[in-house]
Write an enzyme that holds these catalytic residues in place. Structure first.
Site, PDB file in Angstrom:
ATOM      1  N   CYS A 114     -20.377  71.775   4.267  1.00 46.78           N
ATOM      2  CA  CYS A 114     -20.656  72.547   5.494  1.00 46.78           C
ATOM      3  C   CYS A 114     -20.096  73.964   5.436  1.00 46.78           C
ATOM      4  CB  CYS A 114     -20.099  71.826   6.718  1.00 46.78           C
ATOM      5  SG  CYS A 114     -20.893  70.237   6.986  1.00 46.78           S
ATOM      6  N   HIS A 250     -19.833  77.435  12.442  1.00 44.47           N
ATOM      7  CA  HIS A 250     -20.570  76.273  11.941  1.00 44.47           C
ATOM      8  C   HIS A 250     -20.871  75.380  13.145  1.00 44.47           C
ATOM      9  CE1 HIS A 250     -21.828  72.797   9.858  1.00 44.47           C
ATOM     10  NE2 HIS A 250     -20.708  72.128   9.974  1.00 44.47           N
ATOM     11  N   ASN A 280     -25.937  69.154  13.325  1.00 46.13           N
ATOM     12  CA  ASN A 280     -25.152  69.721  12.230  1.00 46.13           C
ATOM     13  C   ASN A 280     -26.042  69.803  10.991  1.00 46.13           C
ATOM     14  OD1 ASN A 280     -23.412  70.244  10.120  1.00 46.13           O
ATOM     15  ND2 ASN A 280     -21.835  68.819  10.803  1.00 46.13           N
TER      16      ASN A 280
HETATM   17  O1  UT7 Z   1     -19.690  69.516   9.503  1.00 45.53           O
HETATM   18  C1  UT7 Z   1     -18.551  68.936   8.941  1.00 45.53           C
HETATM   19  C2  UT7 Z   1     -17.540  68.789   9.946  1.00 45.53           C
HETATM   20  N1  UT7 Z   1     -17.789  67.639  10.778  1.00 45.53           N
HETATM   21  C3  UT7 Z   1     -17.350  67.664  11.989  1.00 45.53           C
HETATM   22  O2  UT7 Z   1     -16.831  68.674  12.409  1.00 45.53           O
HETATM   23  C4  UT7 Z   1     -17.405  66.424  12.821  1.00 45.53           C
HETATM   24  C5  UT7 Z   1     -16.063  66.219  13.443  1.00 45.53           C
HETATM   25  N2  UT7 Z   1     -15.975  65.093  14.327  1.00 45.53           N
HETATM   26  C6  UT7 Z   1     -16.659  65.003  15.489  1.00 45.53           C
HETATM   27  O3  UT7 Z   1     -17.496  65.826  15.803  1.00 45.53           O
HETATM   28  C7  UT7 Z   1     -16.305  63.884  16.426  1.00 45.53           C
HETATM   29  O4  UT7 Z   1     -15.127  63.249  15.977  1.00 45.53           O
HETATM   30  C8  UT7 Z   1     -17.432  62.833  16.597  1.00 45.53           C
HETATM   31  C9  UT7 Z   1     -18.589  63.415  17.383  1.00 45.53           C
HETATM   32  C10 UT7 Z   1     -17.883  62.364  15.245  1.00 45.53           C
HETATM   33  C11 UT7 Z   1     -16.887  61.625  17.380  1.00 45.53           C
HETATM   34  O5  UT7 Z   1     -16.335  62.042  18.623  1.00 45.53           O
HETATM   35  P1  UT7 Z   1     -14.900  61.507  19.096  1.00 45.53           P
HETATM   36  O6  UT7 Z   1     -14.660  62.009  20.444  1.00 45.53           O
HETATM   37  O7  UT7 Z   1     -13.918  61.881  18.004  1.00 45.53           O
HETATM   38  O8  UT7 Z   1     -15.136  59.955  19.181  1.00 45.53           O
HETATM   39  P2  UT7 Z   1     -14.403  58.797  18.378  1.00 45.53           P
HETATM   40  O9  UT7 Z   1     -14.730  58.841  16.932  1.00 45.53           O
HETATM   41  O10 UT7 Z   1     -12.968  58.771  18.780  1.00 45.53           O
HETATM   42  O11 UT7 Z   1     -15.115  57.548  19.011  1.00 45.53           O
HETATM   43  C12 UT7 Z   1     -14.904  57.152  20.382  1.00 45.53           C
HETATM   44  C13 UT7 Z   1     -15.653  55.866  20.633  1.00 45.53           C
HETATM   45  C14 UT7 Z   1     -15.384  54.798  19.574  1.00 45.53           C
HETATM   46  O12 UT7 Z   1     -15.338  53.573  20.235  1.00 45.53           O
HETATM   47  P3  UT7 Z   1     -13.935  52.854  20.547  1.00 45.53           P
HETATM   48  O13 UT7 Z   1     -13.287  52.674  19.218  1.00 45.53           O
HETATM   49  O14 UT7 Z   1     -13.201  53.829  21.427  1.00 45.53           O
HETATM   50  O15 UT7 Z   1     -14.337  51.597  21.228  1.00 45.53           O
HETATM   51  C15 UT7 Z   1     -16.599  54.847  18.702  1.00 45.53           C
HETATM   52  O16 UT7 Z   1     -16.886  53.637  18.071  1.00 45.53           O
HETATM   53  O17 UT7 Z   1     -17.079  56.138  20.578  1.00 45.53           O
HETATM   54  C16 UT7 Z   1     -17.673  55.198  19.674  1.00 45.53           C
HETATM   55  N3  UT7 Z   1     -18.840  55.822  19.086  1.00 45.53           N
HETATM   56  C17 UT7 Z   1     -20.033  55.867  19.681  1.00 45.53           C
HETATM   57  N4  UT7 Z   1     -20.461  55.403  20.849  1.00 45.53           N
HETATM   58  C18 UT7 Z   1     -21.750  55.618  21.162  1.00 45.53           C
HETATM   59  C19 UT7 Z   1     -18.920  56.477  17.901  1.00 45.53           C
HETATM   60  N5  UT7 Z   1     -20.161  56.927  17.698  1.00 45.53           N
HETATM   61  C20 UT7 Z   1     -20.871  56.570  18.784  1.00 45.53           C
HETATM   62  C21 UT7 Z   1     -22.202  56.754  19.165  1.00 45.53           C
HETATM   63  N6  UT7 Z   1     -22.602  56.261  20.365  1.00 45.53           N
HETATM   64  N7  UT7 Z   1     -23.089  57.418  18.394  1.00 45.53           N
END
Ligand code: UT7
Length: 323
Positions: A114, A250, A280
């Site tokens: 990225c 980005h 992304n």
């Molecule tokens: O380009 C390279 C760089 N990449 C990035 O910058 C991405 C960086 N990361 C992110 O953008 C975020 O961390 C995400 C969008 C990937 C995730 O957001 P988050 O607020 O960090 O959520 P999380 O990973 O803490 O997940 C929260 C909850 C989890 O459930 P539990 O464990 O709390 O029960 C996940 O399993 O949301 C769940 N979850 C979803 N729920 C519905 C994860 N993906 C999904 C989904 N739909 N698609």
């Protein structure tokens, strides 16, 4: 006299197929509300079957060349930032060279995921400053849809396909931060964090593999490192955040974009945002955002732009440039 690498044209390409969040919600345990709230993404484009990274790169390149008023043989070099080259080799940049009908010069790929476009811009700048090239086409193009695990809701809803391109030209400058063109670059990587974001396939496994990401951890690094690298690039140029007209980040997650702007003490009015429409697109996201922002009339000649990115590696960096 100082030589500056000045942007003289830009362009982009998005595949025809637009995929709204509802398509994921229909077959996965996810929802439009979750995707929008956690990432800011509303839709993304996916390449058609048979449509490749070099096809999209060539389309963006044609628009950038037209914008610059140039033909392919006016270029000395093509640098293509991508992690999704059509084939393991040759470089997809050489395929773009052929698709454009460019018979001279040289072309190569840069792979920094990225952050690839930032690294490619820095390479183009170095070639121009060293006098090895006068005009360089710098492209970011990706088909990340080919790397998705469609059963992994934590990754497959986040990425999209597309391409963007800039034409850089050597122009005389005064050596001050009032010059147009690239003023400073800041590049970083730290391979200790490679397991946070990677593809579990490649030449060593004989498979293409799927993208794997520890999203929360990448998020944490992103907010911290993007503001730091933006500050480092500004510092090298003798500027400070108050001088910025536009941050072109980005486009991975609106919350990362907002967090970085806040750390730089800049309102969101000074930030180019396209993540809602593109998702992304990895190395394509910055040139896509620049080209879309130009089409919206957001970018004016002479404005100071800071562009920054982080991705797999981890690799991250920023470029300060005057449009
Ligand atoms: O380009 C390279 C760089 N990449 C990035 O910058 C991405 C960086 N990361 C992110 O953008 C975020 O961390 C995400 C969008 C990937 C995730 O957001 P988050 O607020 O960090 O959520 P999380 O990973 O803490 O997940 C929260 C909850 C989890 O459930 P539990 O464990 O709390 O029960 C996940 O399993 O949301 C769940 N979850 C979803 N729920 C519905 C994860 N993906 C999904 C989904 N739909 N698609």
């Amino acid at each position: 006299m100082t030589t500056r690498a000045v942007v003289i044209g830009c362009g982009h390409y998005l595949p025809a197929r637009i995929v709204p969040n509802a398509e994921f919600a229909a077959r996965l345990d996810t929802s439009n509300e979750w995707i929008v709230a956690r990432s800011g993404i509303e839709r993304r484009h996916f390449a058609a079957e048979g449509e490749t990274t070099s096809d999209m790169a060539a389309a963006a390149a044609r628009m950038a060349l037209q914008d610059a008023g140039l033909v392919p043989d006016d270029l000395d070099a093509i640098i293509l930032a991508t992690s999704t080259a059509d084939l393991t080799f040759p470089a997809a940049a050489t395929m773009v060279q052929d698709k454009l009908g460019m018979t001279g010069g040289f072309a190569f790929d840069v792979q920094a995921v990225c952050a690839g476009f930032i690294f490619a811009l820095a390479q183009a700048n170095a070639l121009i400053i060293a006098g090895q090239a006068r005009r360089v086409l710098v492209i970011g193009a990706e088909t990340f849809s080919r790397l998705m695990d469609w059963d992994d809701r934590t990754t497959c809803v986040l990425f999209g396909d597309g391409a963007g391109a800039l034409v850089l030209e050597a122009q005389p400058g005064t050596g001050t931060s009032d010059d147009r063109g690239i003023l400073a670059c800041d590049l970083n990587s730290d391979g200790r964090h490679r397991a946070l974001l990677y593809v579990d396939g490649g030449v060593s496994t004989g498979t293409i593999g799927h993208l794997r990401m520890e999203g929360k951890e990448v998020f944490r690094h992103a907010v911290e490192k993007l503001a730091e690298t933006a500050m480092a690039a500004l510092d090298k140029a003798g500027l400070n955040p108050g001088d910025i007209d536009w941050i072109v980040p980005h486009q991975a997650n609106i919350r990362i974009i907002q967090g970085t702007a806040k750390k730089l003490n800049l309102p969101m009015d000074n930030v180019v945002v396209t993540v809602q429409d593109h998702g992304n697109t990895s190395a394509a996201s910055i040139p896509l955002a620049l080209s879309v922002a130009k089409a919206r009339g957001q970018l004016q000649p002479g404005q100071l732009i800071v562009t920054e990115a982080i991705g797999g590696g981890l690799a991250w960096g920023a470029v300060a440039l005057r449009w």
